[in-house]
Design an enzyme around this catalytic site. Structure first.
Site, PDB file in Angstrom:
ATOM      1  N   LYS A 195     -49.091 -53.200 -18.636  1.00  0.00           N
ATOM      2  CA  LYS A 195     -49.342 -54.633 -18.706  1.00  0.00           C
ATOM      3  C   LYS A 195     -48.087 -55.375 -18.261  1.00  0.00           C
ATOM      4  CE  LYS A 195     -48.703 -57.828 -21.661  1.00  0.00           C
ATOM      5  NZ  LYS A 195     -48.461 -58.980 -20.740  1.00  0.00           N
ATOM      6  N   GLU A 202     -36.743 -51.737 -25.527  1.00  0.00           N
ATOM      7  CA  GLU A 202     -35.505 -52.085 -24.818  1.00  0.00           C
ATOM      8  C   GLU A 202     -35.435 -53.597 -24.835  1.00  0.00           C
ATOM      9  OE1 GLU A 202     -33.028 -53.539 -22.629  1.00  0.00           O
ATOM     10  OE2 GLU A 202     -34.303 -52.974 -20.940  1.00  0.00           O
ATOM     11  N   CYS A 246     -30.938 -58.325 -19.092  1.00  0.00           N
ATOM     12  CA  CYS A 246     -30.605 -58.032 -20.488  1.00  0.00           C
ATOM     13  C   CYS A 246     -29.211 -57.437 -20.620  1.00  0.00           C
ATOM     14  CB  CYS A 246     -31.646 -57.088 -21.085  1.00  0.00           C
ATOM     15  SG  CYS A 246     -31.902 -55.568 -20.145  1.00  0.00           S
ATOM     16  N   GLU A 269     -28.962 -64.893 -26.807  1.00  0.00           N
ATOM     17  CA  GLU A 269     -29.211 -64.524 -25.410  1.00  0.00           C
ATOM     18  C   GLU A 269     -29.813 -65.718 -24.674  1.00  0.00           C
ATOM     19  OE1 GLU A 269     -30.948 -60.645 -23.131  1.00  0.00           O
ATOM     20  OE2 GLU A 269     -32.282 -61.557 -24.607  1.00  0.00           O
TER      21      GLU A 269
END
Length: 488
Positions: free
Chosen positions: A182, A258, A291, A392
């Site tokens: 997906k 992750e 990331c 982040e």
């Protein structure tokens, strides 16, 4: 902008539209215009994909026929290489990648890493003799066997979609699992091309399934909560990762995550070419949408003024070198969407309110085009307790933090809920390694060493994730271990 081919579902060996023919617009970040249309899957389509994936795992030799899997995955890789021009179009028009990013992580690095997995596959030990042991007066022979986990639901992000899709799909298929991929709603074509080319290669029906949809949550919720799905692998935000872990617990589903990062690059006071090293730390590659990007720059207080001046010059020199669609040297384009642009801009305003000094950037740039452009941005005079240093941002925003000495640099780097990547630079390799070894992070670069590669495991400590992608370890995430003991 080109118009990409319609992104269609791939379910049970058939490339098709969603039930009822429903589609949604695929918006290009460079212009904000429609660059394609994608199938908008319904719950009915997702149910069909889960059932399709379950059947070949339970009723065929797919999980045990290692040679067949390797042959098909290799043929699929070769077809992807032959279709590189298609991949480039997707990366540029759908993902919003600048040409340098296309030629690195967006396409070429993804293909190279895929080849690494193929090359590593023969090293997997499917059986291991564990010797004999005498128990209760008789001898038992023991062995351990590695077996595929089962049906995998792979939920992937929009920032480096081909790279992450390949990591999950290829590793799981090589392990003997069946897969439902997906992709993120923003980058459907980077996922559906796997189905299109798998059909051309001749994959068995149900082994690989691709579902796309405009709803960012519906398909994922179905995969995470369905007991027929044995493992969820997810790359994305820590908040969604926590949600997946919570929902997956209801079926004791294996979860591989992750997640986010706020990685620190530490430039020590003896770094060779100190000013150049600092200047090269500006956060511009793929507009900071990674990331593992080093978004916290730690510099010594003894050379802080020098570092700030070097950054001022670096950002001034880069002012006209980004946002050009056709420039082969361009590292930075737009962010992925209007929503992401506003999220990043909210952090720029937050940084100002927190008392950091805006050294460069900080503005939307409509003069670059009608897409989602934000200037490369840098805050100095940042303290590590500020939200812009802890959260982040996922945009082209660098924060610069001074430190007293090596111990202070280590403390600041580790003072984060994240632990994904990082870097250390010093003229003294032993000193750099001593610092690097104490940073709580899944990977770290020392003096520019490449710590991200298809043959190396990648993943994080703390809230940066659970498990490892790529390398032998990445394939083994999709394996179970069975112990077999027998009397002769």
């Amino acid at each position: 902008m080109v118009m990409l081919p319609e992104a269609k579902l791939y379910i049970d060996g058939t490339v098709r539209r969603a039930a009822g023919g429903k589609t949604y617009d695929d918006i290009g970040p460079w212009t904000g215009d429609v660059v394609g249309r994608a199938a908008d899957a319904s719950a009915e389509d997702i149910e069909a994909a889960i059932a399709a994936a379950r059947r070949p795992f339970d009723t065929t030799d797919w999980p045990t026929n290692h040679a067949r899997r390797l042959k098909l995955v290799t043929k699929l890789y070769e077809l992807f290489v032959a279709k590189r021009d298609r991949l480039v179009d997707i990366a540029r028009h759908e993902v919003g990648a600048a040409l340098v990013a296309v030629n690195r992580a967006q396409v070429d690095m993804a293909l190279d890493a895929w080849k690494d997995l193929i090359d590593l596959f023969p090293q997997i030990a499917w059986e291991k003799d564990r010797g004999t042991r005498t128990t209760n007066g008789f001898i038992t022979h023991r062995k351990t066997v590695r077996e595929a986990v089962g049906v995998v639901g792979a939920i992937t992000p929009w920032n480096f979609p081909l790279y992450v899709n390949a990591a999950k799909v290829v590793s799981a298929l090589l392990a003997g699992c069946t897969v439902i991929l997906k992709p993120a709603p923003d980058t459907p074509s980077a996922g559906t091309i796997f189905g299109e080319l798998a059909a051309e290669v001749g994959f068995p029906p149900g082994v690989l399934n691709i579902i796309t949809g405009s709803d960012p949550a519906m398909a994922g919720e179905m995969l995470v909560t369905d007991k027929r799905v044995d493992l969820i692998t997810f790359t994305g935000s820590t908040a969604i990762g926590k949600h997946i872990m919570e929902k997956g617990a209801q079926t004791l589903k294996r979860v591989f995550l992750e997640l986010g990062g706020k990685s620190a690059k530490i430039v020590l006071d003896d770094a060779p070419n100190f000013a150049r090293e600092v200047m090269q730390s500006i956060l511009v590659f793929h507009a900071g949408q990674g990331c593992a990007v080093q978004s916290r720059l730690l510099v010594p207080k003894s050379r802080y003024a020098e570092a700030v001046e070097a950054l001022r010059q670096a950002y001034a020199g880069y002012a006209d070198k980004w946002g050009n669609f056709d420039d082969p040297a361009n590292l930075m384009g737009p962010v992925i969407s209007a929503k992401q642009r506003e999220r990043v801009m909210s952090y720029v305003e937050l940084g100002k309110k927190e008392g950091a000094t805006l050294l460069a950037g900080g503005n939307r740039r409509p003069d670059k085009g009608t897409g989602w452009f934000i200037e490369p941005t840098c805050f100095v005079d940042v303290t590590n307790d500020m939200r812009i240093a802890q959260e982040e941002i996922f945009g082209p925003v660098l924060v610069v933090i001074p430190f007293e000495d090596d111990e202070d640099a280590i403390r600041i780097a580790n003072d984060s809920e994240y632990g994904l990547s990082g870097g250390v630079v010093s003229a003294d390799l032993d000193r750099a390694l001593r610092v690097a070894n104490r940073i709580r992070t899944g990977s770290i670069s020392v003096n520019g060493g490449a710590c991200v590669s298809g043959d190396l495991p990648f993943g994080g400590y703390k809230v940066s994730g659970v498990g490892r992608e790529w390398g032998i370890e990445g394939i083994e995430e999709y394996l179970e271990t069975k112990t077999v003991a027998y009397r002769m």
